[in-house]
Design an enzyme around this catalytic site. Structure first.
Site, mmCIF file in Angstrom:
data_model
loop_
_atom_site.group_PDB
_atom_site.id
_atom_site.type_symbol
_atom_site.label_atom_id
_atom_site.label_comp_id
_atom_site.label_asym_id
_atom_site.label_seq_id
_atom_site.Cartn_x
_atom_site.Cartn_y
_atom_site.Cartn_z
ATOM 1 N N ASP A 1 0.830 -1.218 0.000
ATOM 2 C CA ASP A 1 0.000 0.000 0.000
ATOM 3 C C ASP A 1 0.858 1.259 0.000
ATOM 4 O O ASP A 1 1.991 1.233 0.458
ATOM 5 C CB ASP A 1 -0.812 0.148 1.293
ATOM 6 C CG ASP A 1 -1.696 -1.000 1.575
ATOM 7 O OD1 ASP A 1 -2.129 -1.645 0.634
ATOM 8 O OD2 ASP A 1 -1.934 -1.218 2.782
HETATM 9 N N1 URA Z 1 -1.146 -5.857 4.156
HETATM 10 C C1 URA Z 1 -1.534 -4.568 4.127
HETATM 11 O O1 URA Z 1 -2.452 -4.179 4.832
HETATM 12 N N2 URA Z 1 -0.877 -3.727 3.323
HETATM 13 C C2 URA Z 1 0.149 -4.106 2.520
HETATM 14 O O2 URA Z 1 0.721 -3.282 1.801
HETATM 15 C C3 URA Z 1 0.536 -5.448 2.565
HETATM 16 C C4 URA Z 1 -0.133 -6.307 3.373
#
Ligand code: URA
Length: 234
Positions: free
Chosen positions: A102
């Protein structure tokens, strides 16, 4: 050879992303818009976004990046945000991120032009363990983590069994190591939301045995031959 495999071998995209590009009408074979599942053979002219894809062998490159937060994991962002591509030194050829972290998540990201490896590492059946360090607001106990370990419902589907343990806890925050074998959207954050807790910091620290340690935020290095061989064997 299937057009998606061809584009993956050329380092254009993972096979799955190649399918998206084909569906979007961005790929042409001998001047005609390619369809999903179409094949190419020697002598065909393949174009992506009207640029000819060379039939020459492509040199495969493999990197590990410590993705900082505030950067998107795509090749280009329609909202004009900084992408992981902006962090690549000039010497690095055309590579793309393997899977996603993310915008607000940092940590281990593999970047390569080996579309076949990218496809295999991100395929749901591969079930490769990925470990995250999550900092949760407030105090948590090991017992509080039980629903996370056994599975919580996200979009009506239970998450697979996973490992979770507390690394540090105090009144202000709790640090938890979570190892999941899936890659659902914002999975770790949403697993904690499902038990009513807020993840205030999230970092991926390993993929299988491949560890992030030693790389500063935003730093990138080439993977060693041994690391590449390890990932290919996963
Ligand atoms: N889980 C999440 O919440 N975000 C990520 O980027 C990867 C795994």
């Amino acid at each position: 050879m299937r057009i998606n495999k061809f584009l993956a071998e050329k380092g254009i995209a993972s096979r799955r992303h190649a399918d998206e590009m084909i569906s979007a009408g961005r790929v042409k074979i001998n001047g005609q818009i390619a369809t999903l599942g179409a094949s190419v053979e020697e002598g065909d002219e393949v174009m992506v976004d009207d640029v000819i894809v060379s039939m020459e062998e492509t040199k495969l490159e493999y990197y590990i990046m410590n993705k900082p937060k505030g950067v998107v994991c795509t090749v280009s962002d329609d909202r004009g945000r900084k992408t992981v591509m902006d962090l690549l030194p000039e010497s690095v050829g055309r590579v793309f991120p393997v899977g996603r972290l993310d915008y607000a998540t940092e940590g281990l990201l593999i970047m390569t032009n080996d579309g076949d490896l990218a496809f295999r590492l991100t395929h749901p059946t591969a079930e490769i363990p990925k470990t995250y360090m999550a900092r949760i607001e407030g105090t948590l106990t090991e017992k509080d983590l039980n629903p996370i370990r056994s599975g919580v419902e996200l979009d009506g589907v239970l998450t697979k069994k996973c490992k979770a343990h507390i690394v540090e806890t105090n009144k202000a925050y709790t640090k938890v190591h979570v190892t999941i074998t899936e890659g659902r959207n914002r999975q770790v954050r949403r697993m904690f939301e499902a038990i009513g807790r807020n993840v205030e910091f999230l970092k991926r620290v390993s993929i299988g045995q491949l560890k992030l340690k030693g790389l500063d935020r935003g730093e990138i290095r080439e993977l060693t031959e041994m690391e590449i061989a390890y990932l290919k064997g996963l």
